[in-house]
Design an enzyme around this catalytic site. Structure first.
Site, PDB file in Angstrom:
ATOM      1  N   CYS A 117       0.832  -1.141   0.142  1.00 23.82           N
ATOM      2  CA  CYS A 117      -0.005  -0.007  -0.047  1.00 23.82           C
ATOM      3  C   CYS A 117       0.785   1.400   0.057  1.00 23.82           C
ATOM      4  CB  CYS A 117      -0.826  -0.030   1.273  1.00 23.82           C
ATOM      5  SG  CYS A 117      -2.208  -1.514   1.403  1.00 23.82           S
ATOM      6  N   HIS A 259      -3.075   7.217   4.048  1.00 16.62           N
ATOM      7  CA  HIS A 259      -3.649   6.213   3.458  1.00 16.62           C
ATOM      8  C   HIS A 259      -5.055   5.821   3.725  1.00 16.62           C
ATOM      9  CE1 HIS A 259      -3.890   2.273   1.823  1.00 16.62           C
ATOM     10  NE2 HIS A 259      -3.640   1.468   2.818  1.00 16.62           N
ATOM     11  N   ASN A 289     -10.110   0.356   0.818  1.00 20.85           N
ATOM     12  CA  ASN A 289      -8.693   0.598   0.963  1.00 20.85           C
ATOM     13  C   ASN A 289      -8.246   0.197  -0.505  1.00 20.85           C
ATOM     14  OD1 ASN A 289      -5.976  -0.015   1.028  1.00 20.85           O
ATOM     15  ND2 ASN A 289      -5.956  -1.078   2.857  1.00 20.85           N
TER      16      ASN A 289
HETATM   17  O1  UT7 Z   1      -3.157  -1.264   3.789  1.00 20.06           O
HETATM   18  C1  UT7 Z   1      -2.979  -1.926   5.230  1.00 20.06           C
HETATM   19  C2  UT7 Z   1      -4.374  -2.685   5.277  1.00 20.06           C
HETATM   20  N1  UT7 Z   1      -4.721  -3.429   6.513  1.00 20.06           N
HETATM   21  C3  UT7 Z   1      -5.222  -2.723   7.422  1.00 20.06           C
HETATM   22  O2  UT7 Z   1      -5.183  -1.308   7.535  1.00 20.06           O
HETATM   23  C4  UT7 Z   1      -5.914  -3.138   8.604  1.00 20.06           C
HETATM   24  C5  UT7 Z   1      -5.787  -2.563  10.026  1.00 20.06           C
HETATM   25  N2  UT7 Z   1      -6.624  -3.348  11.069  1.00 20.06           N
HETATM   26  C6  UT7 Z   1      -7.963  -2.968  10.749  1.00 20.06           C
HETATM   27  O3  UT7 Z   1      -8.590  -2.271  10.136  1.00 20.06           O
HETATM   28  C7  UT7 Z   1      -8.866  -3.768  12.073  1.00 20.06           C
HETATM   29  O4  UT7 Z   1      -7.883  -4.466  12.727  1.00 20.06           O
HETATM   30  C8  UT7 Z   1      -9.784  -4.637  11.531  1.00 20.06           C
HETATM   31  C9  UT7 Z   1     -10.959  -3.865  10.797  1.00 20.06           C
HETATM   32  C10 UT7 Z   1      -9.306  -5.280  10.456  1.00 20.06           C
HETATM   33  C11 UT7 Z   1     -10.422  -5.342  12.720  1.00 20.06           C
HETATM   34  O5  UT7 Z   1     -11.144  -4.636  13.505  1.00 20.06           O
HETATM   35  P1  UT7 Z   1     -10.727  -4.838  14.996  1.00 20.06           P
HETATM   36  O6  UT7 Z   1     -11.455  -3.710  16.030  1.00 20.06           O
HETATM   37  O7  UT7 Z   1      -9.396  -4.917  15.222  1.00 20.06           O
HETATM   38  O8  UT7 Z   1     -11.506  -6.205  15.406  1.00 20.06           O
HETATM   39  P2  UT7 Z   1     -11.116  -7.430  15.769  1.00 20.06           P
HETATM   40  O9  UT7 Z   1      -9.934  -8.362  14.789  1.00 20.06           O
HETATM   41  O10 UT7 Z   1     -10.310  -7.212  17.049  1.00 20.06           O
HETATM   42  O11 UT7 Z   1     -12.263  -8.474  15.932  1.00 20.06           O
HETATM   43  C12 UT7 Z   1     -13.166  -8.213  16.755  1.00 20.06           C
HETATM   44  C13 UT7 Z   1     -14.290  -9.196  16.732  1.00 20.06           C
HETATM   45  C14 UT7 Z   1     -13.684 -10.577  16.667  1.00 20.06           C
HETATM   46  O12 UT7 Z   1     -14.751 -11.431  17.257  1.00 20.06           O
HETATM   47  P3  UT7 Z   1     -14.232 -12.138  18.681  1.00 20.06           P
HETATM   48  O13 UT7 Z   1     -12.983 -12.914  18.986  1.00 20.06           O
HETATM   49  O14 UT7 Z   1     -14.282 -10.758  19.567  1.00 20.06           O
HETATM   50  O15 UT7 Z   1     -15.743 -12.906  19.142  1.00 20.06           O
HETATM   51  C15 UT7 Z   1     -13.629 -10.880  15.191  1.00 20.06           C
HETATM   52  O16 UT7 Z   1     -13.991 -12.327  15.014  1.00 20.06           O
HETATM   53  O17 UT7 Z   1     -14.861  -9.106  15.501  1.00 20.06           O
HETATM   54  C16 UT7 Z   1     -14.755 -10.169  14.676  1.00 20.06           C
HETATM   55  N3  UT7 Z   1     -15.021 -10.081  13.374  1.00 20.06           N
HETATM   56  C17 UT7 Z   1     -16.070  -9.649  12.552  1.00 20.06           C
HETATM   57  N4  UT7 Z   1     -17.242  -9.545  12.842  1.00 20.06           N
HETATM   58  C18 UT7 Z   1     -17.932  -8.981  11.810  1.00 20.06           C
HETATM   59  C19 UT7 Z   1     -13.597  -9.733  12.504  1.00 20.06           C
HETATM   60  N5  UT7 Z   1     -14.107  -9.607  11.242  1.00 20.06           N
HETATM   61  C20 UT7 Z   1     -15.488  -9.249  11.292  1.00 20.06           C
HETATM   62  C21 UT7 Z   1     -16.359  -8.905  10.370  1.00 20.06           C
HETATM   63  N6  UT7 Z   1     -17.709  -8.702  10.704  1.00 20.06           N
HETATM   64  N7  UT7 Z   1     -16.019  -8.580   8.984  1.00 20.06           N
END
Ligand code: UT7
Length: 332
Positions: A117, A259, A289
């Protein structure tokens, strides 16, 4: 003789096809509100390769728009630098595909760079140095991304995040009476975090096999929380550095274009240095993104809708797989 670098023209292209959060929720266990709350994304664009909405095909249209603004023709371009996380082909490179599609006959060099990215941002200091020294006069810098080709539509952790599109800038010399210039740039890479964001298979180390396909190792994999933390810290630190290196202050920044990966990351970076939210360019809600295309698309949109004007000071910052990061501070 040292020349100052000026953005002569910008252009962008977004495919017409819109994929909403509700569309994705039909396939994986997610919902619109979760995606909006955690990322700020409402929808994204999806390219159609049958209409040549490939990295080079999208770049052709974006470049034609930039050439019109710059009042140049395709054969005035004397170097093509192309950032694509997933190129058209491993080779010939995407920059060569673009040279062909633009009908350029001057034999200009054409090079791909991959810094995920951060790729387009990585190219800015390189193009700047080559303009400053007089090596090239009109450098086309492209971020063209078809993220839908690495997105695993069965993985809710990643498939909600990405979209397709292309943004370009043509960099050239500012004339003596013009103020346009790139004040300062910085690039970094932290390979200790290389495994947090990757596509494990498909390259020379791990070729595609039936087993690879069954395990989904040909798709993007990400440790979202680690990438998030690193993105906020790095983009804030590098932004401060380029402003300091330019001998300027936060108040001198007219527009900040980060970004566009996640609205929460953008807000956290802004909060770190108390940057006014109304000066931050945001389109992650519409396009998600678009990898290395995100900063040049946002730049082009803000120029075309009249927010960014000649003479404005613009701060750009990006991060991505590697983990790579970069920032630039310039007068448009
Ligand atoms: O160019 C670089 C590209 N990458 C990025 O910029 C990614 C940077 N990271 C992020 O944007 C965030 O970490 C995410 C948006 C990917 C995830 O958000 P988060 O607040 O870090 O969520 P998490 O990974 O801590 O997940 C929280 C919960 C989990 O469930 P449990 O374990 O608490 O029961 C996940 O399984 O949300 C669940 N979860 C979802 N639920 C609904 C993960 N993805 C999803 C989803 N829909 N799409």
């Amino acid at each position: 003789m040292k020349f100052n670098t000026k953005i002569l023209g910008t252009g962008s292209f977004l495919p017409d096809k819109i994929l909403t959060n509700d569309d994705i929720a039909k396939r994986v266990d997610t919902n619109h509100q979760w995606i909006v709350d955690r990322t700020g994304i409402h929808e994204r664009r999806i390219a159609d390769p049958s209409k040549d909405e490939t990295p080079s095909g999208m770049a052709k249209i974006a470049t034609e728009r930039a050439l019109e603004v710059a009042n140049l023709t395709a054969n005035d371009i004397d170097l093509i630098l192309f950032s694509a996380t997933i190129p058209d082909h491993f080779f010939p490179n995407t920059a060569c595909m673009l040279q062909h599609k633009l009908g350029i006959t001057n034999g200009c060099p054409a090079l791909d760079v991959n810094a995920a990215c951060t790729g387009w941002m990585y190219l800015i200091p390189m193009a700047n140095a080559m303009i400053q020294t007089g090596l090239y006069k009109h450098i086309l810098v492209v971020g063209g991304e078809m993220t839908s080709s690495f997105n695993n539509w069965d993985d809710r952790n990643t498939c909600i995040l990405f979209g397709d599109g292309c943004g370009v800038a043509i960099l050239g010399r500012a004339s003596e009476n013009e103020e346009s210039q790139i004040y300062s740039t910085v690039l970094t890479a932290d390979s200790t975090k290389r495994d947090h964001l990757k596509i494990p298979a498909g390259g020379a180390v791990q070729r595609i096999t039936h087993e690879v396909l069954e395990k989904g190792e040909n798709w993007v994999q990400m440790n979202g929380q680690e990438v998030f933390k690193s993105a906020v810290k790095t983009m804030a630190a590098l932004s401060e550095k380029v402003i300091n290196d330019a001998g300027k202050h936060m108040n001198d920044v007219d527009w900040f274009i980060p970004h566009q990966a996640n609205l929460r990351i953008i807000e956290a970076v802004g909060n770190r240095f108390g940057f006014p939210p109304e000066k931050v360019i945001i389109n992650v809600d519409k396009y998600a993104n678009t990898s290395s295309a995100s900063v040049p698309i946002a730049l082009d949109e803000a120029i075309r809708d009249g927010r960014i004007k000649r003479g404005d000071n613009i701060l750009l910052a990006a991060f991505g797989g590697g983990l790579t990061a970069g920032a630039a501070f310039l007068k448009y």
